[in-house]
Scaffold this motif. Structure first.
Motif, PDB file in Angstrom:
ATOM      1  N   UNK A  63      35.647  56.010  76.687  1.00 60.21           N
ATOM      2  CA  UNK A  63      35.906  57.302  76.938  1.00 60.21           C
ATOM      3  C   UNK A  63      36.290  57.569  78.288  1.00 60.21           C
ATOM      4  N   UNK A  64      36.075  57.089  79.327  1.00 59.56           N
ATOM      5  CA  UNK A  64      36.092  57.057  80.714  1.00 59.56           C
ATOM      6  C   UNK A  64      37.649  57.014  80.806  1.00 59.56           C
ATOM      7  N   UNK A  65      38.039  55.716  80.182  1.00 61.48           N
ATOM      8  CA  UNK A  65      39.410  55.277  80.605  1.00 61.48           C
ATOM      9  C   UNK A  65      40.396  56.227  79.892  1.00 61.48           C
ATOM     10  N   UNK A  66      40.050  56.949  78.390  1.00 63.17           N
ATOM     11  CA  UNK A  66      41.047  57.602  77.981  1.00 63.17           C
ATOM     12  C   UNK A  66      40.940  58.840  78.727  1.00 63.17           C
ATOM     13  N   UNK A  67      39.998  59.447  79.391  1.00 64.05           N
ATOM     14  CA  UNK A  67      39.960  60.598  80.187  1.00 64.05           C
ATOM     15  C   UNK A  67      40.896  60.570  81.255  1.00 64.05           C
ATOM     16  N   UNK A  68      40.958  59.027  82.121  1.00 67.54           N
ATOM     17  CA  UNK A  68      41.528  58.862  82.954  1.00 67.54           C
ATOM     18  C   UNK A  68      42.951  58.910  83.023  1.00 67.54           C
ATOM     19  N   UNK A  69      43.286  58.306  81.834  1.00 67.40           N
ATOM     20  CA  UNK A  69      44.844  58.100  81.466  1.00 67.40           C
ATOM     21  C   UNK A  69      45.573  59.261  81.284  1.00 67.40           C
ATOM     22  N   UNK A  70      44.596  60.373  80.183  1.00 75.70           N
ATOM     23  CA  UNK A  70      45.147  61.575  80.019  1.00 75.70           C
ATOM     24  C   UNK A  70      45.303  62.467  81.308  1.00 75.70           C
ATOM     25  N   UNK A  71      44.404  62.305  82.263  1.00 70.00           N
ATOM     26  CA  UNK A  71      44.379  63.007  83.621  1.00 70.00           C
ATOM     27  C   UNK A  71      45.731  62.577  84.284  1.00 70.00           C
ATOM     28  N   UNK A  72      46.155  61.017  84.327  1.00 70.63           N
ATOM     29  CA  UNK A  72      47.236  60.717  85.222  1.00 70.63           C
ATOM     30  C   UNK A  72      48.442  61.401  84.476  1.00 70.63           C
ATOM     31  N   UNK A  73      48.495  61.225  83.218  1.00 71.75           N
ATOM     32  CA  UNK A  73      49.770  61.775  82.360  1.00 71.75           C
ATOM     33  C   UNK A  73      49.960  63.071  82.593  1.00 71.75           C
ATOM     34  N   UNK A  74      48.862  64.070  82.778  1.00 71.31           N
ATOM     35  CA  UNK A  74      48.996  65.492  83.029  1.00 71.31           C
ATOM     36  C   UNK A  74      49.453  65.634  84.406  1.00 71.31           C
ATOM     37  N   UNK A  75      48.961  64.836  85.308  1.00 70.38           N
ATOM     38  CA  UNK A  75      49.655  64.816  86.706  1.00 70.38           C
ATOM     39  C   UNK A  75      50.888  64.458  86.807  1.00 70.38           C
ATOM     40  N   UNK A  76      51.314  63.196  85.905  1.00 74.96           N
ATOM     41  CA  UNK A  76      52.890  62.969  86.245  1.00 74.96           C
ATOM     42  C   UNK A  76      53.804  63.969  85.530  1.00 74.96           C
ATOM     43  N   UNK A  77      53.345  64.784  84.575  1.00 76.04           N
ATOM     44  CA  UNK A  77      54.036  65.772  83.720  1.00 76.04           C
ATOM     45  C   UNK A  77      54.319  67.030  84.797  1.00 76.04           C
TER      46      UNK A  77
END
Length: 438
Positions: free
Chosen positions: A206-220
């Motif tokens: 769950x932590x990894x998934x949240x981290x990746x989603x946050x990074x994708x939002x940042x790069x967007x």
């Protein structure tokens, strides 16, 4: 919202970019105009650097977004795998709980047997303590007959065997109780560890998934911001090119006026010298009483070839591979994208000619157009020539070019799928269909 803001900024810049500011209009000195042109060039370089930086940030953000998306897919795959492991672990936990129930029953039975034997042994010990110890030999010798002796011997053997068996079984049941207790504790510990491992894996994923989603939002957000900056700098480059074109025109006008003044002064000086020479010659002829002398004058004329009438096709009658209008972009695959010009299908290195006479306002790399030339023909009319090959630009910014003059060679730089010439006609900065102008 940021894209809308960028669009509004581009529109506002487009509205104001044609025609110089009041400050430029008031300049009357060529030196002062050169100073303004130098300042404009610095601004162009700064805008181009900002655009290149934004494009670099855009590409970098897209790279890391793609990489993060792949990592997210891997994490989601791990989640699916762990879900399968969770099903297996749940089965193991259910099996362990069933074994715990059986073990508890066996433990209860063993403890009951041990308790029963302990009571029997205690009663026998109390009997021996109450009646006193009786020798097995005394029992045998007190027999009344041989058959009685045998019966007593058999009875004593049974008693001894029973006592021995009782002690052995008691010892085994004691060991069983200890072993079952240890097994039960081990099974409880295993079940607890299984639950702990399962919860740890679930929390980690769950932590990894949240981290990746946050990074994708940042790069967007990075991609969107860089696109806004790039669009703003695109509009600014066009604005600066328009201002520079106006200053160059004013500079040319000043130079022409200065040249006309110098020509008039030179003509007046030539007439003065000719009159003086004629007077001297007449005086000399009069003095020598001779006649004659002929004089001639040389006239000059300036020939100017205008650029009015239909524009020349920049690469002749080459095949048009993509007309003006809306289409699916061949590189970005964006649907309904306006193709702002026409594409001529020509090989790499084909000579490109000016559609009409004018002043070069841009001769450099220009965003998705790659290497590009823009010519100002006056009256708010520009022509644009895009995707020029590297090293293929044959003119420079501020240069005056004539109708049909070779200005570049075709290529495939910028956003291009192959060698061709992208040609545009712009009226007051707005692209129009070039076909009626050719």
């Amino acid at each position: 919202m940021k894209r809308i803001a960028a669009g509004m900024a581009v529109i506002l810049l487009a509205v104001t970019m044609f025609g110089p500011s009041d400050g430029y209009a008031k300049k009357t000195s060529v030196a002062e105009i050169d100073k303004q042109l130098k300042q404009l060039q610095q601004e162009v370089q700064a805008a181009k650097a900002a655009q290149e930086k934004a494009d670099s940030r855009n590409q970098e953000a897209k790279h890391y977004k793609n990489k993060t998306t792949l990592n997210l897919d891997y994490v989601l795959g791990q989640i699916a795998q762990v879900k399968g492991e969770m099903t297996t672990i749940s089965g193991k936990i259910a099996s362990t709980e069933k074994s715990l129930t059986v073990t508890a029953t066996e433990l209860d039975d063993a403890e009951a047997r041990v308790a029963s034997r302990e009571k029997l042994l205690e009663s026998r010990v109390r009997l021996m303590y109450t009646d006193g110890a009786v020798s097995y030999l005394d029992v045998l010798l007190s027999s009344t007959s041989f058959s009685d002796f045998l019966d007593r011997a058999d009875s004593l053997k049974m008693i001894v065997d029973q006592d021995q068996d009782l002690l052995v079984q008691h010892k085994l049941d004691k060991q069983t109780v200890i072993a079952k207790k240890q097994e039960l504790e081990g099974q409880y510990a295993t079940a607890k560890q299984l639950y702990t491992d399962l919860e740890a894996q679930r929390s980690m994923l769950k932590e990894k998934e949240a981290e990746k989603q946050e990074l994708i939002a940042y790069y967007d957000e990075e991609i969107e911001n860089s696109e806004v900056i790039s669009a703003e700098q695109d509009a600014k480059l066009v604005e600066l090119a328009s201002s520079r074109s106006a200053l160059e025109a004013q500079k040319d006008k000043l130079k022409a006026e200065e040249a006309a003044r110098r020509a008039a002064a030179a003509k007046a000086e030539a007439q003065r010298r000719a009159a003086l020479a004629a007077a001297k010659a007449a005086e000399k002829a009069k003095a020598s009483k001779s006649s004659g002398g002929d004089s001639s004058s040389v006239a000059s004329a300036e020939d100017y070839s205008g650029g009015d009438g239909p524009y020349l096709r920049p690469v002749g009658y080459a095949r048009i591979s993509s007309p003006f209008g809306y289409r699916t972009h061949p590189v970005t695959h964006e649907v309904g994208k306006l193709h702002t010009g026409i594409d001529f299908a020509v090989p790499q290195g084909t000579s490109i000619h000016a559609a009409d006479s004018g002043t070069v306002v841009l001769a450099q790399w220009y965003s998705g157009y790659g290497y590009c030339v823009i010519i100002d023909h006056g009256g708010g009319v520009w022509t644009l020539y895009g995707h020029i090959r590297e090293g293929g630009i044959k003119v420079s910014q501020g240069q005056r070019v004539e109708r049909g003059q070779t200005i570049a060679e075709s290529g495939s730089t910028g956003r291009s799928t192959g060698p061709h010439l992208h040609f545009e006609v712009r009226i007051n900065g707005k692209p129009v269909n070039p076909m009626p102008y050719l």
